[in-house]
Write a protein that holds these residues in place. Structure first.
Motif, mmCIF file in Angstrom:
data_model
loop_
_atom_site.group_PDB
_atom_site.id
_atom_site.type_symbol
_atom_site.label_atom_id
_atom_site.label_comp_id
_atom_site.label_asym_id
_atom_site.label_seq_id
_atom_site.Cartn_x
_atom_site.Cartn_y
_atom_site.Cartn_z
ATOM 1 N N ALA A 33 0.837 -1.188 0.000
ATOM 2 C CA ALA A 33 0.000 0.000 0.000
ATOM 3 C C ALA A 33 0.880 1.249 0.000
ATOM 4 C CB ALA A 33 -0.909 -0.012 1.229
ATOM 5 N N ALA A 34 0.237 2.415 -0.226
ATOM 6 C CA ALA A 34 0.982 3.667 -0.222
ATOM 7 C C ALA A 34 1.684 3.848 1.113
ATOM 8 C CB ALA A 34 0.034 4.834 -0.490
ATOM 9 N N GLY A 35 2.955 4.280 1.055
ATOM 10 C CA GLY A 35 3.717 4.504 2.269
ATOM 11 C C GLY A 35 4.308 3.252 2.873
ATOM 12 N N GLU A 36 4.162 2.121 2.191
ATOM 13 C CA GLU A 36 4.705 0.855 2.694
ATOM 14 C C GLU A 36 5.801 0.322 1.780
ATOM 15 O OE1 GLU A 36 1.152 -1.563 5.016
ATOM 16 O OE2 GLU A 36 1.534 -1.992 2.907
ATOM 17 N N VAL A 37 6.710 -0.434 2.368
ATOM 18 C CA VAL A 37 7.631 -1.261 1.602
ATOM 19 C C VAL A 37 7.339 -2.701 2.003
ATOM 20 C CG1 VAL A 37 10.028 -1.821 1.078
ATOM 21 C CG2 VAL A 37 9.389 0.538 1.599
ATOM 22 N N SER A 38 7.052 -3.540 1.026
ATOM 23 C CA SER A 38 6.757 -4.943 1.289
ATOM 24 C C SER A 38 7.904 -5.813 0.811
ATOM 25 C CB SER A 38 5.464 -5.358 0.575
ATOM 26 O OG SER A 38 4.354 -4.705 1.149
ATOM 27 N N TYR A 39 8.101 -6.908 1.529
ATOM 28 C CA TYR A 39 9.192 -7.824 1.230
ATOM 29 C C TYR A 39 8.610 -9.230 1.100
ATOM 30 C CZ TYR A 39 11.996 -3.978 3.148
ATOM 31 O OH TYR A 39 12.567 -2.752 3.394
ATOM 32 N N VAL A 40 9.011 -9.910 0.041
ATOM 33 C CA VAL A 40 8.561 -11.291 -0.176
ATOM 34 C C VAL A 40 9.777 -12.123 -0.578
ATOM 35 C CG1 VAL A 40 6.984 -12.823 -1.398
ATOM 36 C CG2 VAL A 40 6.314 -10.444 -0.990
ATOM 37 N N ARG A 41 10.021 -13.193 0.159
ATOM 38 C CA ARG A 41 11.141 -14.064 -0.185
ATOM 39 C C ARG A 41 10.808 -14.836 -1.465
ATOM 40 N NH1 ARG A 41 14.880 -13.505 3.529
ATOM 41 N NH2 ARG A 41 14.325 -13.165 5.719
ATOM 42 N N PRO A 42 11.840 -15.166 -2.262
ATOM 43 C CA PRO A 42 11.590 -15.846 -3.548
ATOM 44 C C PRO A 42 10.779 -17.133 -3.431
ATOM 45 C CG PRO A 42 13.827 -15.027 -3.485
ATOM 46 C CD PRO A 42 13.260 -14.803 -2.107
ATOM 47 N N HIS A 43 10.964 -17.888 -2.349
ATOM 48 C CA HIS A 43 10.227 -19.149 -2.227
ATOM 49 C C HIS A 43 8.793 -18.942 -1.741
ATOM 50 C CE1 HIS A 43 11.736 -18.591 1.923
ATOM 51 N NE2 HIS A 43 10.630 -19.219 2.277
ATOM 52 N N GLU A 44 8.426 -17.683 -1.415
ATOM 53 C CA GLU A 44 7.074 -17.395 -0.953
ATOM 54 C C GLU A 44 6.189 -16.813 -2.054
ATOM 55 O OE1 GLU A 44 8.171 -14.912 2.318
ATOM 56 O OE2 GLU A 44 8.215 -16.571 3.758
ATOM 57 N N LEU A 45 6.675 -16.863 -3.293
ATOM 58 C CA LEU A 45 5.894 -16.401 -4.444
ATOM 59 C C LEU A 45 5.407 -17.597 -5.268
ATOM 60 C CD1 LEU A 45 7.969 -13.313 -5.609
ATOM 61 C CD2 LEU A 45 5.570 -13.266 -4.907
ATOM 62 N N GLU A 46 4.164 -17.528 -5.672
ATOM 63 C CA GLU A 46 3.541 -18.595 -6.462
ATOM 64 C C GLU A 46 3.294 -18.083 -7.884
ATOM 65 O OE1 GLU A 46 -0.595 -21.254 -6.337
ATOM 66 O OE2 GLU A 46 -0.091 -19.863 -4.706
ATOM 67 N N ILE A 47 3.527 -18.926 -8.871
ATOM 68 C CA ILE A 47 3.307 -18.566 -10.281
ATOM 69 C C ILE A 47 1.936 -19.064 -10.701
ATOM 70 C CG2 ILE A 47 4.193 -18.753 -12.639
ATOM 71 C CD1 ILE A 47 6.912 -19.600 -11.330
ATOM 72 N N VAL A 48 1.071 -18.138 -11.177
ATOM 73 C CA VAL A 48 -0.269 -18.516 -11.631
ATOM 74 C C VAL A 48 -0.485 -18.004 -13.056
ATOM 75 C CG1 VAL A 48 -1.250 -18.603 -9.318
ATOM 76 C CG2 VAL A 48 -1.283 -16.452 -10.581
ATOM 77 N N ALA A 49 -1.360 -18.700 -13.788
ATOM 78 C CA ALA A 49 -1.549 -18.380 -15.208
ATOM 79 C C ALA A 49 -2.438 -17.175 -15.422
ATOM 80 C CB ALA A 49 -2.122 -19.596 -15.932
ATOM 81 N N THR A 50 -3.444 -16.994 -14.564
ATOM 82 C CA THR A 50 -4.429 -15.934 -14.780
ATOM 83 C C THR A 50 -4.436 -14.965 -13.609
ATOM 84 O OG1 THR A 50 -6.125 -17.338 -13.789
ATOM 85 C CG2 THR A 50 -5.902 -17.418 -16.190
ATOM 86 N N PRO A 51 -4.866 -13.709 -13.866
ATOM 87 C CA PRO A 51 -4.868 -12.714 -12.787
ATOM 88 C C PRO A 51 -5.890 -13.047 -11.707
ATOM 89 C CG PRO A 51 -5.920 -11.831 -14.757
ATOM 90 C CD PRO A 51 -5.305 -13.127 -15.156
ATOM 91 N N GLU A 52 -5.512 -12.780 -10.473
ATOM 92 C CA GLU A 52 -6.389 -12.913 -9.311
ATOM 93 C C GLU A 52 -6.215 -11.657 -8.477
ATOM 94 O OE1 GLU A 52 -5.426 -16.418 -7.100
ATOM 95 O OE2 GLU A 52 -5.182 -17.668 -8.893
ATOM 96 N N PRO A 53 -7.112 -11.398 -7.531
ATOM 97 C CA PRO A 53 -6.916 -10.244 -6.652
ATOM 98 C C PRO A 53 -5.561 -10.324 -5.943
ATOM 99 C CG PRO A 53 -9.129 -11.129 -6.380
ATOM 100 C CD PRO A 53 -8.392 -12.095 -7.268
#
Length: 345
Positions: free
Chosen positions: A256-276
């Motif tokens: 969100a505005a004013g935030e910095v978010s961090y996601v480790r590489p193993h915590e990301l999932e690859i999906v074919a279609t857009p979702e919220p």
């Protein structure tokens, strides 16, 4: 023996290496001082050992003030990165050295010295090379002998400065597991300095993360990894992707505005279609190292890159299902996000 550090300050010229440090180390604990070069971890270790004097503050051993006590009075064993063995002495005599140089009144009889040295050589599993000299040993063997020499004087505190830093990766991994087992047998209060996150996570009961002379966070390996107190801790303990929230919205709902978010590489999932909450990307390149595959994606919105890490076997099936190849468009979805407020510009 417990160690208490209170209000410790130390500087070298204009460089502050210990900035009002407070730390408690209970008896029998194995603690890692973890941080980058220049973070103050070695200076703190040397002050505990008595090899450096603080500008202010105190160090107490089991409740007794040892701030300005002589090194010999502290009953500490010190293991250096580069072994510091005596090249002209046999392995046996290297281990016996600390006992032989004691004042005559406290020096054990020769029979006890020999029994103690033989016991320690068996403990470090090197009793079969007692008559050899340091240059005839491998790096891993020399480091174990350095540890045996430190233990010979029966220290109440064992201090290790980057003990495995000069060794190759395979030997380093073997020795850190060996050190953990040895500590579980002896229960000597131990503090070791390292810049290797894996080493600290695998060996220590507790990790003290240091940066610019300050303690950023302390806790168990799981605590500091799963619940980082600051962005520095999160980024120092492994790879991470950064997402900045701007103009009232964030990338794929990740920040969100004013935030910095961090996601480790193993915590990301690859999906074919857009979702919220997903982020549109295109595949840039794929790198496989051993059992893991790292996929680099290019963000559609700003052209920056995001890394995703998967087990090699999982990537193969996913690649076939989604037709993954350079240029293919997919979406990324975070399983877990760590957020911090943006620092003011």
């Amino acid at each position: 023996m417990s160690i208490e550090v209170r209000g410790l300050n130390k500087r070298f010229g204009a460089t502050v290496v210990c900035d009002n440090l407070n730390l408690d180390i209970p008896s029998g604990e194995l603690v890692a001082l973890l941080g980058p070069s220049g973070s103050g971890k070695t200076s703190l270790l040397r002050i505990i050992a008595g090899l450096e004097r603080p500008d202010s503050g105190s160090v107490r051993f089991h409740g007794e003030d040892a701030t300005f006590a002589d090194v010999r009075e502290r009953q500490v064993g010190f293991v250096f990165q580069h072994y510091a063995l005596f090249g002209h002495m046999s392995i046996f005599e290297n281990v016996a050295f600390g006992l032989r140089v004691r004042p005559k009144a406290s020096r054990p009889p020769e029979r006890e010295i020999r029994a103690k040295v033989n016991e320690l050589l068996k403990l470090v599993q090197l009793d079969w090379i007692a008559d050899r000299y340091p240059h005839q040993l491998s790096g891993g063997q020399r480091q174990r002998i350095a540890l045996a020499r430190a233990l010979a004087v029966e220290p109440k505190v064992l201090l290790l400065d980057e003990p495995f830093g000069a060794l190759d990766a395979k030997v380093r991994k073997e020795l850190r597991r060996w050190l953990r087992r040895l500590h579980d047998e002896m229960h000597v209060t131990s503090v070791f300095v390292t810049h290797d996150q894996d080493e600290a996570m695998e060996v220590a009961d507790r990790i003290v993360v240091m940066n610019q002379g300050r303690i950023e966070q302390e806790g168990s390996p799981d605590q500091v990894y799963d619940h980082p107190a600051t962005p520095f801790v999160l980024q120092f303990l492994g790879d991470v992707n950064l997402f900045h929230g701007r103009l009232g919205h964030g990338p794929g709902g990740l920040a969100a505005a004013g935030e910095v978010s961090y996601v480790r590489p193993h915590e990301l999932e690859i999906v074919a279609t857009p979702e919220p909450g997903t982020l549109p990307v295109t595949l840039s390149q794929v790198l496989t190292v051993g059992p893991n595959t790292r996929i680099e994606f290019k963000r559609v919105d700003d052209g920056s890159y995001v890394d995703v890490e998967l087990p090699r076997s999982e990537y193969g099936a996913l690649s076939e299902r989604l037709g993954l190849r350079p240029g293919v468009a997919v979406h990324l979805k975070a399983r877990r996000v760590t957020r911090f407020e943006s620092s003011p510009a």
